[in-house]
Design an enzyme around this catalytic site. Sequence first.
Site, PDB file in Angstrom:
ATOM      1  N   GLY A  14      10.961  11.437   4.088  1.00 24.47           N
ATOM      2  CA  GLY A  14      12.379  11.362   3.734  1.00 24.47           C
ATOM      3  C   GLY A  14      13.313  11.114   4.896  1.00 24.47           C
ATOM      4  N   SER A  15      12.853  10.422   5.940  1.00 22.73           N
ATOM      5  CA  SER A  15      13.752  10.157   7.071  1.00 22.73           C
ATOM      6  C   SER A  15      14.890   9.216   6.654  1.00 22.73           C
ATOM      7  CB  SER A  15      12.984   9.611   8.272  1.00 22.73           C
ATOM      8  OG  SER A  15      12.446   8.340   8.006  1.00 22.73           O
ATOM      9  N   LYS A  26       2.079   6.236 -17.663  1.00 23.46           N
ATOM     10  CA  LYS A  26       3.222   5.949 -16.797  1.00 23.46           C
ATOM     11  C   LYS A  26       4.501   5.720 -17.599  1.00 23.46           C
ATOM     12  CE  LYS A  26       4.338   3.760 -12.519  1.00 23.46           C
ATOM     13  NZ  LYS A  26       3.927   2.852 -11.475  1.00 23.46           N
ATOM     14  N   MET A  41       6.383   5.558  -3.226  1.00 23.60           N
ATOM     15  CA  MET A  41       5.118   4.827  -3.209  1.00 23.60           C
ATOM     16  C   MET A  41       4.508   4.662  -4.604  1.00 23.60           C
ATOM     17  SD  MET A  41       5.236   4.139  -0.108  1.00 23.60           S
ATOM     18  CE  MET A  41       3.690   3.326   0.195  1.00 23.60           C
ATOM     19  N   ASN A  89      15.218  -1.433  -2.947  1.00 24.66           N
ATOM     20  CA  ASN A  89      14.174  -0.865  -2.098  1.00 24.66           C
ATOM     21  C   ASN A  89      14.371  -1.309  -0.656  1.00 24.66           C
ATOM     22  OD1 ASN A  89      11.682   0.468  -1.488  1.00 24.66           O
ATOM     23  ND2 ASN A  89      10.623  -1.482  -1.570  1.00 24.66           N
ATOM     24  N   HIS A 125      11.841  -1.990   2.620  1.00 21.99           N
ATOM     25  CA  HIS A 125      10.414  -2.188   2.893  1.00 21.99           C
ATOM     26  C   HIS A 125      10.226  -2.549   4.373  1.00 21.99           C
ATOM     27  CE1 HIS A 125       6.248  -3.237   2.182  1.00 21.99           C
ATOM     28  NE2 HIS A 125       6.448  -4.351   2.847  1.00 21.99           N
TER      29      HIS A 125
END
Length: 190
Positions: free
Chosen positions: A12-13, A65, A90, A107, A109
């Site tokens: 969680g940085s 899911k 992830m 997102n 990445h």
Amino acid sequence: MTNIAIFASGDGSNFQSIIDAFKTKKLIVDKIILITNKQNCYARTRAKINNIKNYNFLLQDYEDKNEYERDILKTLKKENIDYIFLAGYMTMITNILLDEYNNKIINTHPSLLPSFKGKDAIQYALDYKVYLSGFTIHYVNIEMDAGEIIFQKAVRVFKKDTHDSLKKRIQKQEHKYYWQIMNKIIKGEI
């Protein structure tokens, strides 16, 4: 009034840099919640320390899911969430969330997409001996790391780099820019 959810699976940085920008009123949102999918990820600790609501959903607790994401969607609706920002989440997002949050799931990445999609992007950059890596902020779609690119920042790769040294330099840039791009998206500038 804009409410956002951060989805995270690990340390969680990036989440912490978002919290810091929120607390100093640099990130212009009314509310942040955290959605996690790992019981012991440190992002949850960061949420507790900073008095941010955290919801933890474990895929193994669900039939499939779709049920898992429908439960997440109920929580997002209950919290009146406008945007979802992935920060080290992830798990692939499915149409359950994509349909509800069309062009509102973003997102970050750790590569210059379209190069090195998926997990281990930093290691792939090192293995392929590229001289530039970096990070990409992009819209999320049904394919892994294939949504429209919003922003990219290059980071030089040095011969002496290790996974950790390159990761730290990439994260430093993510922490600097992610919340700024979030502001632009929320304001409709992007």
